[in-house]
Design a protein around this motif. Structure first.
Motif, PDB file in Angstrom:
ATOM      1  N   UNK A 297       0.806  -1.218   0.000  1.00 28.96           N
ATOM      2  CA  UNK A 297       0.000   0.000   0.000  1.00 28.96           C
ATOM      3  C   UNK A 297       0.838   1.265   0.000  1.00 28.96           C
ATOM      4  N   UNK A 298       1.935   1.273   0.762  1.00 29.31           N
ATOM      5  CA  UNK A 298       2.772   2.463   0.878  1.00 29.31           C
ATOM      6  C   UNK A 298       4.229   2.049   0.748  1.00 29.31           C
ATOM      7  N   UNK A 299       4.985   2.788  -0.028  1.00 30.64           N
ATOM      8  CA  UNK A 299       6.405   2.498  -0.207  1.00 30.64           C
ATOM      9  C   UNK A 299       7.186   3.798  -0.171  1.00 30.64           C
ATOM     10  N   UNK A 300       8.296   3.785   0.534  1.00 31.97           N
ATOM     11  CA  UNK A 300       9.106   4.991   0.586  1.00 31.97           C
ATOM     12  C   UNK A 300      10.442   4.721   1.233  1.00 31.97           C
ATOM     13  N   UNK A 301      11.409   5.595   0.986  1.00 34.92           N
ATOM     14  CA  UNK A 301      12.705   5.414   1.613  1.00 34.92           C
ATOM     15  C   UNK A 301      13.818   5.970   0.776  1.00 34.92           C
ATOM     16  N   UNK A 302      14.998   5.461   1.018  1.00 35.38           N
ATOM     17  CA  UNK A 302      16.207   5.952   0.363  1.00 35.38           C
ATOM     18  C   UNK A 302      16.641   4.945  -0.693  1.00 35.38           C
ATOM     19  N   UNK A 303      16.739   5.392  -1.924  1.00 35.76           N
ATOM     20  CA  UNK A 303      17.198   4.534  -3.007  1.00 35.76           C
ATOM     21  C   UNK A 303      18.639   4.941  -3.347  1.00 35.76           C
ATOM     22  N   UNK A 304      19.576   4.041  -3.150  1.00 37.79           N
ATOM     23  CA  UNK A 304      20.970   4.415  -3.365  1.00 37.79           C
ATOM     24  C   UNK A 304      21.821   3.194  -3.713  1.00 37.79           C
ATOM     25  N   UNK A 305      22.960   3.473  -4.304  1.00 43.05           N
ATOM     26  CA  UNK A 305      24.000   2.466  -4.544  1.00 43.05           C
ATOM     27  C   UNK A 305      23.489   1.224  -5.267  1.00 43.05           C
ATOM     28  N   UNK A 306      22.472   1.384  -6.096  1.00 42.56           N
ATOM     29  CA  UNK A 306      21.936   0.280  -6.912  1.00 42.56           C
ATOM     30  C   UNK A 306      21.311  -0.840  -6.083  1.00 42.56           C
ATOM     31  N   UNK A 307      21.206  -0.640  -4.784  1.00 37.84           N
ATOM     32  CA  UNK A 307      20.606  -1.671  -3.932  1.00 37.84           C
ATOM     33  C   UNK A 307      19.093  -1.515  -3.893  1.00 37.84           C
ATOM     34  N   UNK A 308      18.604  -0.284  -4.081  1.00 46.25           N
ATOM     35  CA  UNK A 308      17.162  -0.051  -4.078  1.00 46.25           C
ATOM     36  C   UNK A 308      16.538  -0.253  -2.721  1.00 46.25           C
ATOM     37  N   UNK A 309      17.221   0.204  -1.667  1.00 47.10           N
ATOM     38  CA  UNK A 309      16.687   0.024  -0.309  1.00 47.10           C
ATOM     39  C   UNK A 309      15.476   0.916  -0.091  1.00 47.10           C
ATOM     40  N   UNK A 310      14.452   0.387   0.537  1.00 41.33           N
ATOM     41  CA  UNK A 310      13.297   1.192   0.911  1.00 41.33           C
ATOM     42  C   UNK A 310      12.474   0.460   1.951  1.00 41.33           C
ATOM     43  N   UNK A 311      11.485   1.143   2.483  1.00 40.22           N
ATOM     44  CA  UNK A 311      10.524   0.538   3.393  1.00 40.22           C
ATOM     45  C   UNK A 311       9.209   0.344   2.652  1.00 40.22           C
ATOM     46  N   UNK A 312       8.526  -0.741   2.962  1.00 39.45           N
ATOM     47  CA  UNK A 312       7.230  -1.001   2.340  1.00 39.45           C
ATOM     48  C   UNK A 312       6.226  -1.432   3.401  1.00 39.45           C
ATOM     49  N   UNK A 313       5.008  -0.971   3.227  1.00 45.28           N
ATOM     50  CA  UNK A 313       3.912  -1.343   4.112  1.00 45.28           C
ATOM     51  C   UNK A 313       2.942  -2.217   3.341  1.00 45.28           C
ATOM     52  N   UNK A 314       2.777  -3.447   3.823  1.00 46.64           N
ATOM     53  CA  UNK A 314       1.863  -4.409   3.219  1.00 46.64           C
ATOM     54  C   UNK A 314       0.651  -4.565   4.131  1.00 46.64           C
ATOM     55  N   UNK A 315      -0.519  -4.657   3.523  1.00 51.36           N
ATOM     56  CA  UNK A 315      -1.746  -4.649   4.306  1.00 51.36           C
ATOM     57  C   UNK A 315      -2.789  -5.562   3.670  1.00 51.36           C
ATOM     58  N   UNK A 316      -3.700  -6.050   4.473  1.00 55.87           N
ATOM     59  CA  UNK A 316      -4.856  -6.776   3.941  1.00 55.87           C
ATOM     60  C   UNK A 316      -5.858  -5.740   3.434  1.00 55.87           C
ATOM     61  N   UNK A 317      -6.301  -5.872   2.192  1.00 58.28           N
ATOM     62  CA  UNK A 317      -7.108  -4.810   1.556  1.00 58.28           C
ATOM     63  C   UNK A 317      -8.330  -4.384   2.352  1.00 58.28           C
ATOM     64  N   UNK A 318      -8.997  -5.315   3.022  1.00 58.95           N
ATOM     65  CA  UNK A 318     -10.215  -4.960   3.738  1.00 58.95           C
ATOM     66  C   UNK A 318      -9.946  -4.292   5.079  1.00 58.95           C
ATOM     67  N   UNK A 319      -8.667  -4.191   5.469  1.00 53.78           N
ATOM     68  CA  UNK A 319      -8.318  -3.559   6.739  1.00 53.78           C
ATOM     69  C   UNK A 319      -7.606  -2.223   6.534  1.00 53.78           C
ATOM     70  N   UNK A 320      -7.666  -1.706   5.315  1.00 55.19           N
ATOM     71  CA  UNK A 320      -6.868  -0.528   4.954  1.00 55.19           C
ATOM     72  C   UNK A 320      -7.748   0.653   4.581  1.00 55.19           C
TER      73      UNK A 320
END
Length: 222
Positions: free
Chosen positions: A188-211
């Motif tokens: 549902x939500x993704x954000x963070x620091x993308x660097x050094x070709x690693x593509x690091x970020x934080x992601x929030x996964x959720x059950x659709x009916x609880x969002x």
């Protein structure tokens, strides 16, 4: 249908997007700095970390090393930046310059347990928890694999991931997303620091009916 939001990820935004927060488990809690935020949503909180020393910040800290099912003891690598400590060895594909500068200060012998075992050992009722925050330095896939009996109780999972696994035996973003999608979650939500070709970020996964989409408007990525 949920349209994934890409923005600077904020813990309050994530928690407020869940229709209810029954309880929170944070694995890799460190100094428990998120605890004041969590208390705005629930008093049912379990903070878990591998460092006994972090009990000085939170006397109620559960000190355990969480991983997939493993017989016996293993080594936990304490790094020069303790926040980057991990049960896994760094991958040769990890091009993050900062992480490449780190070194092992100490190798601690510990006995890891699974999330399923955590609930049993500490007599936690999994039905009382529905938000999971994972900050386990590459071991996210292994921790999730140890939730065969308890993953079904969670409505939202926040985790760190990278396009290329930064650790040996670690899971990539694609692998983590595939596993969680197959278990009824959507990103549902993704954000963070993308660097050094690693593509690091934080992601929030959720059950659709609880969002519920957050009120804060960000760039949408369909």
């Amino acid at each position: 249908m949920i349209h994934m939001i890409h923005c600077e990820l904020d813990l309050n935004m994530v928690l407020s997007s869940l229709k209810d927060v029954r309880g929170i488990i944070h694995v890799g809690a460190g100094d428990s700095s998120e605890l004041p935020i969590y208390r705005n949503y629930t008093n049912n909180i379990a903070m878990v970390d591998a460092f006994e020393e972090n009990r000085e910040h939170n006397p109620d800290l559960i000190v355990e090393l969480i991983f997939n099912h493993m017989q016996g003891k293993t080594s936990f690598n304490v790094m020069s930046d303790t926040k980057c400590s991990s049960i896994l060895d760094r991958s040769r594909f990890n091009t993050n310059k900062y992480e490449q500068s780190l070194f092992i200060v100490e190798s601690r012998t510990m006995t890891p347990i699974t999330m399923d075992e955590l609930f049993f050992k500490y007599r936690l009722d999994p039905s009382h928890y529905n938000f999971l925050n994972l900050d386990v330095e590459g071991a996210e896939g292994q921790v999730l694999a140890g939730m065969k009996n308890t993953l079904k109780f969670f409505d939202g999972i926040l985790l760190e991931c990278s396009d290329i696994s930064r650790y040996q035996l670690g899971a990539s973003y694609k692998q983590l997303k595939g596993y969680l999608t197959s278990n009824g979650f959507v990103e549902a939500i993704s954000g963070g620091i993308y660097h050094d070709h690693v593509g690091w970020h934080e992601s929030f996964f959720v059950r659709p009916d609880r969002y519920t989409p957050p009120k804060k408007v960000c760039e949408k990525v369909v």
